[in-house]
Design an enzyme around this catalytic site. Structure first.
Site, short mmCIF file in Angstrom:
data_model
loop_
_atom_site.label_atom_id
_atom_site.label_comp_id
_atom_site.label_asym_id
_atom_site.label_seq_id
_atom_site.Cartn_x
_atom_site.Cartn_y
_atom_site.Cartn_z
CE LYS A 1 12.05 6.94 -3.35
NZ LYS A 1 13.29 6.07 -3.58
CE1 TYR B 1 -3.51 2.41 3.91
CE2 TYR B 1 -4.50 0.07 4.24
CZ TYR B 1 -3.37 1.14 3.95
OH TYR B 1 -2.34 0.23 3.29
CG HIS C 1 1.68 7.12 1.57
ND1 HIS C 1 1.83 5.72 2.10
CD2 HIS C 1 2.41 7.98 2.24
CE1 HIS C 1 2.64 5.89 3.19
NE2 HIS C 1 2.91 6.84 3.27
CG HIS D 1 -2.96 4.90 1.99
ND1 HIS D 1 -1.56 5.25 2.44
CD2 HIS D 1 -3.63 6.03 2.70
CE1 HIS D 1 -1.41 6.02 3.45
NE2 HIS D 1 -2.77 6.55 3.79
CB CYS E 1 1.84 4.33 -1.49
SG CYS E 1 0.07 4.29 -0.77
ZN LIG Z 1 0.28 4.29 1.49
#
Ligand SMILES: [Zn+2]
Length: 147
Positions: free
Chosen positions: A133, A37, A113, A10, A135
């Site tokens: 869309k 995260y 992601h 990410h 990341c």
């Molecule tokens: Zn992400």
């Protein structure tokens, strides 16, 4: 041990000056019990672990129970548009971290992601901070295919 199928990459979709405290505050504002995260990589290459890998973080809707989530701080330009603004130190630290995780979870797929299929059963709401869309704003799957 959790059964890890994905190592998800990410961006934090924040400014590069964003701190770990800023991120934690953002997660609290969202009412999340766990951070988004497991690991966050700062522009200076410093890696912070926010959560034990055996616990579930809030990175990819629908896939968190089988994922380890890794983010770099940044990913947007001054207009809030998605951009790959990883520093050289960040790229190096990310690659090292992902390599270590891949050794630990050899069956796991490293991908961004945005490489996860959309949640078709969901309500279709995409949080504005998390541009699903874009990341992490680069092709993680290709970049780390050699790990
Ligand atoms: Zn992400």
């Amino acid at each position: 041990m959790r059964d890890i199928k994905y190592i998800a990459v990410h961006c934090t979709a924040g400014r590069q000056t964003q701190t770990i405290a800023d991120l934690q505050a953002e997660f609290r504002r969202k009412g999340w019990k766990n951070p988004g995260y497991h690991y966050v990589v700062a522009p200076d290459g410093n890696i912070t672990q926010l959560l034990d890998e055996d616990r579930v973080s809030n990175g990819v809707k629908g896939f968190n129970s089988v994922s380890v989530n890794v983010a770099y701080i940044g990913g947007i330009d001054s207009n809030g548009k998605g951009v790959d603004n990883r520093t050289e130190a960040q790229k190096k630290a990310l690659r090292q971290l992902l390599g270590n995780l891949k050794k630990k979870y050899p069956a796991a797929v490293i991908q961004g992601h945005r490489d996860f299929s959309p949640d078709k059963n969901g309500n279709g709401v995409v949080d504005s901070w998390e541009r699903i869309k874009e990341c992490p704003c680069f092709d993680a799957k290709t970049e780390y295919s050699d790990l």
